[in-house]
Design an enzyme around this catalytic site. Structure first.
Site, PDB file in Angstrom:
ATOM      1  N   LYS A   1     -34.747 -24.326  10.042  1.00  0.00           N
ATOM      2  CA  LYS A   1     -34.738 -23.150   9.172  1.00  0.00           C
ATOM      3  C   LYS A   1     -33.723 -22.161   9.744  1.00  0.00           C
ATOM      4  CE  LYS A   1     -36.015 -20.140   6.117  1.00  0.00           C
ATOM      5  NZ  LYS A   1     -35.511 -20.366   4.738  1.00  0.00           N
TER       6      LYS A   1
ATOM      7  N   ILE B   1     -36.462 -17.122  -0.717  1.00  0.00           N
ATOM      8  CA  ILE B   1     -37.267 -16.954   0.493  1.00  0.00           C
ATOM      9  C   ILE B   1     -36.752 -15.758   1.299  1.00  0.00           C
ATOM     10  CG2 ILE B   1     -38.123 -18.079   2.601  1.00  0.00           C
ATOM     11  CD1 ILE B   1     -38.941 -19.470  -0.117  1.00  0.00           C
TER      12      ILE B   1
ATOM     13  N   CYS C   1     -26.152 -18.014   2.470  1.00  0.00           N
ATOM     14  CA  CYS C   1     -27.473 -17.853   1.870  1.00  0.00           C
ATOM     15  C   CYS C   1     -27.405 -16.847   0.733  1.00  0.00           C
ATOM     16  CB  CYS C   1     -28.516 -17.407   2.887  1.00  0.00           C
ATOM     17  SG  CYS C   1     -30.139 -17.325   2.114  1.00  0.00           S
TER      18      CYS C   1
ATOM     19  N   THR D   1     -27.267 -23.203  -2.133  1.00  0.00           N
ATOM     20  CA  THR D   1     -27.772 -23.182  -3.513  1.00  0.00           C
ATOM     21  C   THR D   1     -26.959 -22.253  -4.426  1.00  0.00           C
ATOM     22  OG1 THR D   1     -29.322 -21.495  -2.780  1.00  0.00           O
ATOM     23  CG2 THR D   1     -30.138 -23.744  -2.881  1.00  0.00           C
TER      24      THR D   1
HETATM   25  C1  LIG Z   1     -36.984 -23.044  -0.140  1.00  0.00           C
HETATM   26  C2  LIG Z   1     -35.622 -23.282   0.419  1.00  0.00           C
HETATM   27  C3  LIG Z   1     -35.239 -22.666   1.597  1.00  0.00           C
HETATM   28  C4  LIG Z   1     -33.970 -22.844   2.138  1.00  0.00           C
HETATM   29  N1  LIG Z   1     -33.607 -22.233   3.308  1.00  0.00           N
HETATM   30  C5  LIG Z   1     -32.367 -22.407   3.817  1.00  0.00           C
HETATM   31  C6  LIG Z   1     -31.984 -21.804   5.051  1.00  0.00           C
HETATM   32  O1  LIG Z   1     -32.776 -21.132   5.724  1.00  0.00           O
HETATM   33  N2  LIG Z   1     -30.714 -21.975   5.499  1.00  0.00           N
HETATM   34  C7  LIG Z   1     -29.810 -22.741   4.805  1.00  0.00           C
HETATM   35  O2  LIG Z   1     -28.672 -22.883   5.253  1.00  0.00           O
HETATM   36  N3  LIG Z   1     -30.159 -23.360   3.651  1.00  0.00           N
HETATM   37  C8  LIG Z   1     -31.396 -23.206   3.137  1.00  0.00           C
HETATM   38  N4  LIG Z   1     -31.756 -23.844   1.957  1.00  0.00           N
HETATM   39  C9  LIG Z   1     -30.774 -24.691   1.257  1.00  0.00           C
HETATM   40  C10 LIG Z   1     -30.996 -26.180   1.583  1.00  0.00           C
HETATM   41  O3  LIG Z   1     -30.760 -26.441   2.942  1.00  0.00           O
HETATM   42  C11 LIG Z   1     -30.085 -27.073   0.726  1.00  0.00           C
HETATM   43  O4  LIG Z   1     -28.745 -26.832   1.093  1.00  0.00           O
HETATM   44  C12 LIG Z   1     -30.240 -26.843  -0.769  1.00  0.00           C
HETATM   45  O5  LIG Z   1     -31.601 -26.731  -1.086  1.00  0.00           O
HETATM   46  C13 LIG Z   1     -29.602 -27.920  -1.642  1.00  0.00           C
HETATM   47  O6  LIG Z   1     -30.110 -29.197  -1.368  1.00  0.00           O
HETATM   48  P1  LIG Z   1     -31.350 -29.884  -2.167  1.00  0.00           P
HETATM   49  O7  LIG Z   1     -31.016 -29.812  -3.632  1.00  0.00           O
HETATM   50  O8  LIG Z   1     -31.395 -31.261  -1.624  1.00  0.00           O
HETATM   51  O9  LIG Z   1     -32.538 -29.083  -1.827  1.00  0.00           O
HETATM   52  C14 LIG Z   1     -33.044 -23.675   1.441  1.00  0.00           C
HETATM   53  C15 LIG Z   1     -33.447 -24.324   0.261  1.00  0.00           C
HETATM   54  C16 LIG Z   1     -34.711 -24.153  -0.256  1.00  0.00           C
HETATM   55  C17 LIG Z   1     -35.090 -24.861  -1.522  1.00  0.00           C
END
Ligand SMILES: Cc1cc2nc3c(=O)[nH]c(=O)nc-3n(C[C@H](O)[C@H](O)[C@H](O)COP(=O)(O)O)c2cc1C
Ligand SMILES: Cc1cc2nc3c(=O)[nH]c(=O)nc-3n(C[C@H](O)[C@H](O)[C@H](O)COP(=O)(O)OP(=O)(O)OC[C@H]3O[C@@H](n4cnc5c(N)ncnc54)[C@H](O)[C@@H]3O)c2cc1C
Ligand code: FES
Lengths: 322, 262
Positions: free
Chosen positions: A64, A90, A149, A212
């Protein structure tokens, strides 16, 4: 009568089991047993899912996002589902560097996988302090700089949308650590390759494509945004085709490895990213739905390589050839 | 915590919109108030699992009760015996039964009854006097009330339309009850699960009579396993605790009741 079967030539082993080394990937000065990483923010600090996940099958865990001071995170509600996607705000709730070093980092040398620290600062100084601290963590396999982020008002995304700021963050980090530096990019820009090149030029070892997309939903009954912060970042299968395009573009623009992150749920999804030029992939939202998704995808990739007599290296970017 | 594929043994509509589902599940010990995360189909819509309180989990059979209201639960209602579902559980903390508990007052509305069933079983097994104020719009919302009575729970039905028991709000009837019987703040305790507004009122009334309340919070959950931080409940001290891991059961006084949840 001669035994005809004996005269038959030994059947050729057309599909040898890919040797374990076929799945090994190198990022900077570190190697990883396979290209499947657990995405930041979707696997905690690595100690929540010990009951369900076989760590020896993970290429790496990415923590995280960690900041200098603990962060409470954003007000609730913080998540809302959408068709084949999840929007979150978050706000980088995390325990902060001190508690991380005291309570989490000591667990990592004993884990059966490698750990990459995802760090997040609101200034160059904060990034520097975090980098220095991570240098001293035993058995750490790399640092992922989160300059992307979408859920924090100050900092974060501001670095990731500005090539000059990206240059500064990466240059500073590079001068302070020999650990692999992975820069996590934001998709919320017009042309991701500009930022990608800025990071690569300053000595980043890999790029994560990507974080995202900024998005929102409205609660029609209550006539207000579904999230307390109005906007959040969308992840999950809904974003796969867009991130896939970005992985294709970025991996064509830079020479360093690209790590794909966006909506990977299945082996098929992972193969698409590898064929588009990704060296490794991150499993994020999929872990929420199926904590064993990473295992299934690893097995699926192995099967695919075996039955097609390919190595992982053959596969990377294969869709760009010809 | 287990992750398994589970055969549906039955999925019956026990009252309009209310379904009782029985799943074949490996033996597990669970505590009253814990829940499971269920994938309602094998597509990406809906993407996320749904949290369901454990009604019972014995003899390799896991039981849940749900109300088909939205995308996930309507989809779940279409599943037939013989089909399989992906399940993770048991998850979360549980209701606490303090030593020397005198009288347990349970207050619920509709499908909120589910986690109170195993609690009622544990309480009555310990021969603790248990009363259930059971509210709903109509008699058909008071599902499985007879099961509570069969355990020896004193059930007080309350309906908005007066179709069973007293007419009105369950919290008003609870307050009248407390006024009449004067619960003992030293030894009695309140346990609740249901709509947020109802639980808040329950907590306030219990507080007036000096009683502590254990509440089971319903929040949006993405993972249920502690890794997303999406389900958090805001505490009085401003910190956010995960409902799936540190919760879903909290003492009422821990919670910032003004924080928006949905
Ligand atoms: C609930 C949540 C929390 C996340 N927290 C972080 C974070 O703390 N740092 C970060 O670099 N990416 C964070 N992400 C992004 C994910 O690491 C990832 O890059 C993104 O969700 C896209 O991939 P996915 O579609 O496989 O989830 C978070 C994503 C989600 C859904
Ligand atoms: C720990 C925990 C335990 C739970 N246990 C149970 C249980 O035992 N049985 C059960 O049925 N549910 C239970 N829930 C709620 C469940 O997880 C779902 O959120 C709920 O059933 C709605 O899911 P859905 O997919 O049908 O609705 P969604 O598609 O998520 O929502 C569709 C629509 O329904 C509305 N809606 C959502 N929830 C409610 C509600 N409670 N009342 C009225 N409208 C609503 C939404 O606002 C939306 O407009 C529990 C939740 C938690 C956190
Ligand atoms: S639902 Fe993901 S942390 Fe609680």
């Amino acid at each position: 009568m001669p035994d005809s079967t004996k005269r038959h030539p030994e059947p050729q082993q057309r599909h040898p089991e890919p040797k374990a080394k076929d799945l090994i990937i190198q990022i900077g000065n570190q190697s990883f047993t396979n290209p499947i990483f657990m995405a930041s923010g979707t696997f905690g600090y690595g100690d929540d899912l010990t009951d369900l996940v076989d760590y020896s099958k993970l290429g790496a865990i990415i923590t995280k996002g960690i900041s200098l001071e603990p962060r409470a995170g954003n007000p609730t509600p913080r998540i809302i589902e959408t068709s084949a996607g999840l929007i979150n705000s978050i706000g980088l709730q995390n325990i902060g560097l001190k508690a991380f070093l005291k309570d989490k980092a000591p667990l990592y040398p004993k884990l059966k996988t490698r750990v990459i620290a995802n760090i997040f600062g609101t200034s160059i100084e904060e990034f520097n302090e975090l980098t220095d601290a991570m240098n001293r963590v035993e058995a750490l396999a790399g640092i992922e700089l989160n300059i992307s982020c979408p859920n924090v008002k100050k900092g974060g995304v501001e670095f990731g949308v500005d090539p000059k700021a990206t240059t500064e963050v990466v240059k500073n980090a590079r001068s302070r650590t020999k650990l692999p530096i992975i820069v996590k990019l934001t998709p919320n820009v017009t042309d991701m390759t500009i930022i990608a090149k800025a990071a690569a030029d300053e000595g980043a070892d890999a790029l994560t494509v990507s974080n995202t997309f900024l998005s929102m939903r409205i609660d029609v009954l209550k006539r207000r945004p579904s999230l307390a912060t109005t906007f959040g970042g969308i992840s999950g299968p809904a974003i796969l085709p867009i991130i896939l395009r970005q992985v294709w573009q970025v991996s064509s623009a830079v020479k360093i490895p690209v790590i794909a992150s966006g909506g990977i749920m299945t082996t098929h999804d992972a193969l698409e990213y590898l064929m588009a030029g990704a060296t490794a992939i991150q499993i994020g939202t999929a872990t929420y739905i199926n904590p064993k998704a990473a295992h299934e995808i690893l097995a699926g990739i192995k099967d695919y390589l075996t039955s097609n007599n390919l190595t992982l290296q053959d596969l990377i970017g294969i869709a760009k050839e010809g | 915590m287990l992750q398994f594929s589970s055969l549906i043994l039955s999925n019956d509509e026990i009252a309009p919109h209310y379904f009782h589902m029985v799943l074949k599940a490996p033996i597990s010990s669970y505590l009253p108030g814990q829940f499971v995360m269920i994938k309602v189909n094998n597509t990406n819509i809906p993407l996320l699992r749904r949290a369901m309180a454990i009604l019972s989990w014995r003899d390799e059979e896991l039981e849940i009760v749900y109300k088909a209201i939205g995308l996930g639960t309507k989809e779940l209602s279409k599943r037939a015996p013989g089909e399989k579902l992906e399940v993770i559980g048991p998850l979360g903390n549980s209701y606490e039964i303090p030593d020397g508990l005198g009288h347990a007052y349970m207050i619920t509305g509709g499908v909120g009854m589910s986690p109170l069933m195993p609690l009622a079983r544990a309480l009555t097994k310990k021969r603790i006097k248990t009363t259930l104020f059971f509210g709903g719009a109509s008699v058909t919302d008071l599902v499985m009330r007879h099961e509570f009575s069969d355990l020896g729970v004193m059930v007080i039905p309350v309906t908005m339309d007066g179709s069973l028991g007293k007419r009105g709000l369950v919290t008003d009837v609870m307050e009248e009850g407390f006024k009449a019987t004067k619960p003992d703040p030293q030894n009695d305790m309140v346990f609740t699960c249901g709509p947020h507004a109802m639980m808040r009122k329950v907590y306030e009334i219990a507080g007036k009579y000096g009683l502590k309340t254990q509440v089971s919070m319903e929040t949006r959950m993405a993972c249920g396993t502690g890794v997303c931080l999406g389900c958090v409940i805001k505490n009085k001290n401003g910190s956010y605790l995960r409902a799936c891991t540190e919760g879903p059961v909290y003492y009422g006084e821990e919670i910032d009741w003004n924080a928006r949840l949905d």
